[in-house]
Design a protein around this motif. Structure first.
Motif, PDB file in Angstrom:
ATOM      1  N   SER A  63       0.889  -1.106  -0.226  1.00 17.33           N
ATOM      2  CA  SER A  63      -0.053   0.002  -0.128  1.00 17.33           C
ATOM      3  C   SER A  63       0.896   1.207   0.013  1.00 17.33           C
ATOM      4  N   ASP A  64       0.420   2.432   0.075  1.00 13.90           N
ATOM      5  CA  ASP A  64       1.096   3.653  -0.156  1.00 13.90           C
ATOM      6  C   ASP A  64       1.290   4.096   1.326  1.00 13.90           C
ATOM      7  N   GLY A  65       0.736   3.610   2.178  1.00 14.55           N
ATOM      8  CA  GLY A  65       1.004   3.688   3.664  1.00 14.55           C
ATOM      9  C   GLY A  65       1.975   3.113   4.434  1.00 14.55           C
ATOM     10  N   ALA A  66       1.963   3.228   5.675  1.00 18.91           N
ATOM     11  CA  ALA A  66       3.184   2.536   6.608  1.00 18.91           C
ATOM     12  C   ALA A  66       2.907   1.038   6.512  1.00 18.91           C
ATOM     13  N   TRP A  67       1.561   0.532   6.632  1.00 15.89           N
ATOM     14  CA  TRP A  67       1.166  -0.670   6.947  1.00 15.89           C
ATOM     15  C   TRP A  67       0.787  -1.377   5.631  1.00 15.89           C
ATOM     16  N   LEU A  68       0.676  -2.638   5.758  1.00 10.77           N
ATOM     17  CA  LEU A  68       0.410  -3.537   4.349  1.00 10.77           C
ATOM     18  C   LEU A  68      -1.291  -3.471   4.391  1.00 10.77           C
ATOM     19  N   MET A  69      -1.922  -3.439   5.448  1.00 11.16           N
ATOM     20  CA  MET A  69      -3.264  -3.351   5.528  1.00 11.16           C
ATOM     21  C   MET A  69      -3.805  -2.630   6.441  1.00 11.16           C
ATOM     22  N   SER A  70      -4.935  -2.053   6.289  1.00  7.37           N
ATOM     23  CA  SER A  70      -5.657  -1.039   7.497  1.00  7.37           C
ATOM     24  C   SER A  70      -4.835   0.025   7.528  1.00  7.37           C
ATOM     25  N   GLY A  71      -5.308   0.607   8.807  1.00 11.00           N
ATOM     26  CA  GLY A  71      -4.438   1.871   9.055  1.00 11.00           C
ATOM     27  C   GLY A  71      -3.529   1.893  10.388  1.00 11.00           C
ATOM     28  N   HIS A  72      -3.198   0.578  10.551  1.00 11.37           N
ATOM     29  CA  HIS A  72      -2.361   0.390  11.859  1.00 11.37           C
ATOM     30  C   HIS A  72      -1.696  -1.063  11.491  1.00 11.37           C
ATOM     31  N   PHE A  73      -0.578  -1.184  12.411  1.00  9.08           N
ATOM     32  CA  PHE A  73       0.057  -2.504  12.382  1.00  9.08           C
ATOM     33  C   PHE A  73      -0.975  -3.616  12.705  1.00  9.08           C
TER      34      PHE A  73
END
Length: 204
Positions: free
Chosen positions: A141-151
């Motif tokens: 993903s474009d964020g810090a995590w592979l899925m969702s908005g958290h670790f």
């Protein structure tokens, strides 16, 4: 609870990372499954680590079962409990375990006497790792995590698999997968991963 396992086993490390993430009360007992006096065969008939001994004396094995059990003990969960998100997370963890299996198989094959090694087997395992790295790079993903908005458990499993790959099968995947390399560099700073990094796997 007591978690039995070796310091270098990535399967054991997954459970250790989760224990730290959840701040669970669990003693870590270093045990060599191959030692003549090992307690592992008496706890797990497969003779494999990790093994989790519960407070009531019952045992759980192996890592997928242990990780899901530990995750259930305290909220919020790192593994989604239902729906499409759960299945996608489980696919990520299956991919991570497949990478670990390939790296371990390759490593053990490479330690055999040269005349007994199977070059074909080594190539097959390396191809599995290469395809998995390609897949992960494409699906980041474009964020810090592979899925969702958290670790989540997906991040935990993939991070452990990639660090173990660098430990037992060091090769030049980082330049070919720059987004994945950047992701790993950042997530590896997480305390639960830094604190469970075994001897010899220290970050340079």
């Amino acid at each position: 609870m007591k978690l039995y396992g070796s310091l270098t086993s990535p399967y054991v490390r997954k459970a250790r990372v989760l224990i730290r993430e959840k701040n669970l009360a669990c003693e870590f007992v270093v045990a060599d499954a191959w030692a003549a006096d090992s307690p592992i065969p008496a706890l797990n008939p497969l003779g494999k680590v990790p093994v989790l001994v519960l407070d009531n004396g019952k045992t759980l094995f192996d890592s997928p079962v242990i990780v899901e059990y530990l995750d259930s003990l305290k909220t919020p969960p790192l593994l989604a409990t239902s729906g499409e998100t759960r299945w996608q997370m489980l696919c990520w963890t299956a991919l991570a375990d497949g990478v670990l299996d390939a790296v371990v198989t390759r490593f053990l094959e490479s330690r055999r006497p040269a005349e007994q090694q199977s070059a074909d087997n080594i190539r097959r395992q390396e191809a599995k790792v290469a395809r998995s790295l390609d897949y992960t790079e494409r699906h980041l993903s474009d964020g810090a995590w592979l899925m969702s908005g958290h670790f989540t458990l997906a991040d935990l499993a993939i991070a452990v698999a990639l660090e173990y790959t660098d430990f037992r099968y060091p090769h030049d995947w980082h330049p070919r997968h720059p987004r994945l390399a950047t992701w790993l560099a950042e997530i590896s700073k997480r305390p639960s991963l830094a604190e469970t990094r075994p001897p010899g796997m220290e970050k340079k």
